[in-house]
Design a protein around this motif. Structure first.
Motif, PDB file in Angstrom:
ATOM      1  N   ILE A  54       0.863  -1.181   0.000  1.00  0.00           N
ATOM      2  CA  ILE A  54       0.000   0.000   0.000  1.00  0.00           C
ATOM      3  C   ILE A  54       0.899   1.230   0.000  1.00  0.00           C
ATOM      4  O   ILE A  54       1.756   1.377   0.872  1.00  0.00           O
ATOM      5  CB  ILE A  54      -0.903   0.037   1.246  1.00  0.00           C
ATOM      6  N   ALA A  56       1.298   4.854   0.885  1.00  0.00           N
ATOM      7  CA  ALA A  56       0.650   5.818   1.777  1.00  0.00           C
ATOM      8  C   ALA A  56       1.678   6.446   2.699  1.00  0.00           C
ATOM      9  O   ALA A  56       2.743   5.889   2.941  1.00  0.00           O
ATOM     10  CB  ALA A  56      -0.424   5.117   2.603  1.00  0.00           C
ATOM     11  N   ASP A  60      -0.433  10.396   8.059  1.00  0.00           N
ATOM     12  CA  ASP A  60      -1.750  10.933   7.727  1.00  0.00           C
ATOM     13  C   ASP A  60      -2.823  10.037   8.353  1.00  0.00           C
ATOM     14  O   ASP A  60      -2.916   8.853   8.041  1.00  0.00           O
ATOM     15  CB  ASP A  60      -1.891  10.980   6.208  1.00  0.00           C
ATOM     16  N   ALA A  62      -6.026   9.806   7.980  1.00  0.00           N
ATOM     17  CA  ALA A  62      -6.945   9.196   7.015  1.00  0.00           C
ATOM     18  C   ALA A  62      -6.290   8.006   6.326  1.00  0.00           C
ATOM     19  O   ALA A  62      -6.938   6.980   6.076  1.00  0.00           O
ATOM     20  CB  ALA A  62      -7.406  10.228   5.988  1.00  0.00           C
ATOM     21  N   ALA A  63      -5.018   8.127   6.022  1.00  0.00           N
ATOM     22  CA  ALA A  63      -4.293   7.023   5.393  1.00  0.00           C
ATOM     23  C   ALA A  63      -4.217   5.831   6.336  1.00  0.00           C
ATOM     24  O   ALA A  63      -4.346   4.687   5.900  1.00  0.00           O
ATOM     25  CB  ALA A  63      -2.896   7.466   4.982  1.00  0.00           C
ATOM     26  N   HIS A  65      -6.381   4.893   8.558  1.00  0.00           N
ATOM     27  CA  HIS A  65      -7.679   4.213   8.521  1.00  0.00           C
ATOM     28  C   HIS A  65      -7.835   3.418   7.225  1.00  0.00           C
ATOM     29  O   HIS A  65      -8.336   2.293   7.233  1.00  0.00           O
ATOM     30  CB  HIS A  65      -8.819   5.211   8.679  1.00  0.00           C
ATOM     31  N   ARG A  66      -7.390   4.002   6.113  1.00  0.00           N
ATOM     32  CA  ARG A  66      -7.475   3.323   4.812  1.00  0.00           C
ATOM     33  C   ARG A  66      -6.604   2.065   4.803  1.00  0.00           C
ATOM     34  O   ARG A  66      -7.012   1.017   4.306  1.00  0.00           O
ATOM     35  CB  ARG A  66      -7.029   4.272   3.693  1.00  0.00           C
ATOM     36  N   ILE A  67      -5.421   2.164   5.372  1.00  0.00           N
ATOM     37  CA  ILE A  67      -4.508   1.022   5.430  1.00  0.00           C
ATOM     38  C   ILE A  67      -5.150  -0.130   6.193  1.00  0.00           C
ATOM     39  O   ILE A  67      -5.168  -1.271   5.722  1.00  0.00           O
ATOM     40  CB  ILE A  67      -3.167   1.424   6.076  1.00  0.00           C
ATOM     41  N   ALA A  69      -8.305  -0.696   6.755  1.00  0.00           N
ATOM     42  CA  ALA A  69      -9.441  -1.222   6.000  1.00  0.00           C
ATOM     43  C   ALA A  69      -8.970  -2.112   4.857  1.00  0.00           C
ATOM     44  O   ALA A  69      -9.546  -3.192   4.626  1.00  0.00           O
ATOM     45  CB  ALA A  69     -10.286  -0.069   5.464  1.00  0.00           C
ATOM     46  N   GLU A  70      -7.940  -1.699   4.155  1.00  0.00           N
ATOM     47  CA  GLU A  70      -7.410  -2.508   3.050  1.00  0.00           C
ATOM     48  C   GLU A  70      -6.831  -3.824   3.530  1.00  0.00           C
ATOM     49  O   GLU A  70      -7.028  -4.870   2.909  1.00  0.00           O
ATOM     50  CB  GLU A  70      -6.354  -1.730   2.254  1.00  0.00           C
ATOM     51  N   ARG A  73      -9.672  -6.126   4.398  1.00  0.00           N
ATOM     52  CA  ARG A  73     -10.322  -6.595   3.171  1.00  0.00           C
ATOM     53  C   ARG A  73      -9.451  -7.639   2.462  1.00  0.00           C
ATOM     54  O   ARG A  73      -9.946  -8.661   1.992  1.00  0.00           O
ATOM     55  CB  ARG A  73     -10.616  -5.406   2.257  1.00  0.00           C
TER      56      ARG A  73
END
Length: 77
Positions: A54, A56, A60, A62-63, A65-67, A69-70, A73
């Motif tokens: 990933i 990123a 950050d 927001a990053a 949280h995205r990490i 989640a990814e 998943r």
């Protein structure tokens, strides 16, 4: 303690000490996701070690949280 099948996220894992850690974790059977800013270096790590990557900046929020989640998943099955 066995690392086989453990899900591990390594930040800064595209070079130096982080990359060495990624190599050791993969060798011990961990499911590794590498996070770093440089996408070219990440592609190289992915191609060589077949790990999830990933691009990123982990400073950050927001990053971050995205990490997470990814990773969830990618490894939820």
């Amino acid at each position: 303690m066995s690392l086989k099948g453990k899900i591990i996220v390594v930040t800064g894992g595209s070079g130096g000490l982080g990359l060495g850690l990624v190599e050791a974790l993969v060798e011990h059977g961990a499911k590794v996701t590498v996070v770093a800013r440089e996408s070219d270096a990440l592609k190289s790590v992915h191609d060589r070690l077949s790990v999830a990557v990933i691009a990123a900046d982990v400073t950050d929020e927001a990053a971050a949280h995205r990490i997470l989640a990814e990773v969830r998943r990618t490894f939820s099955s």
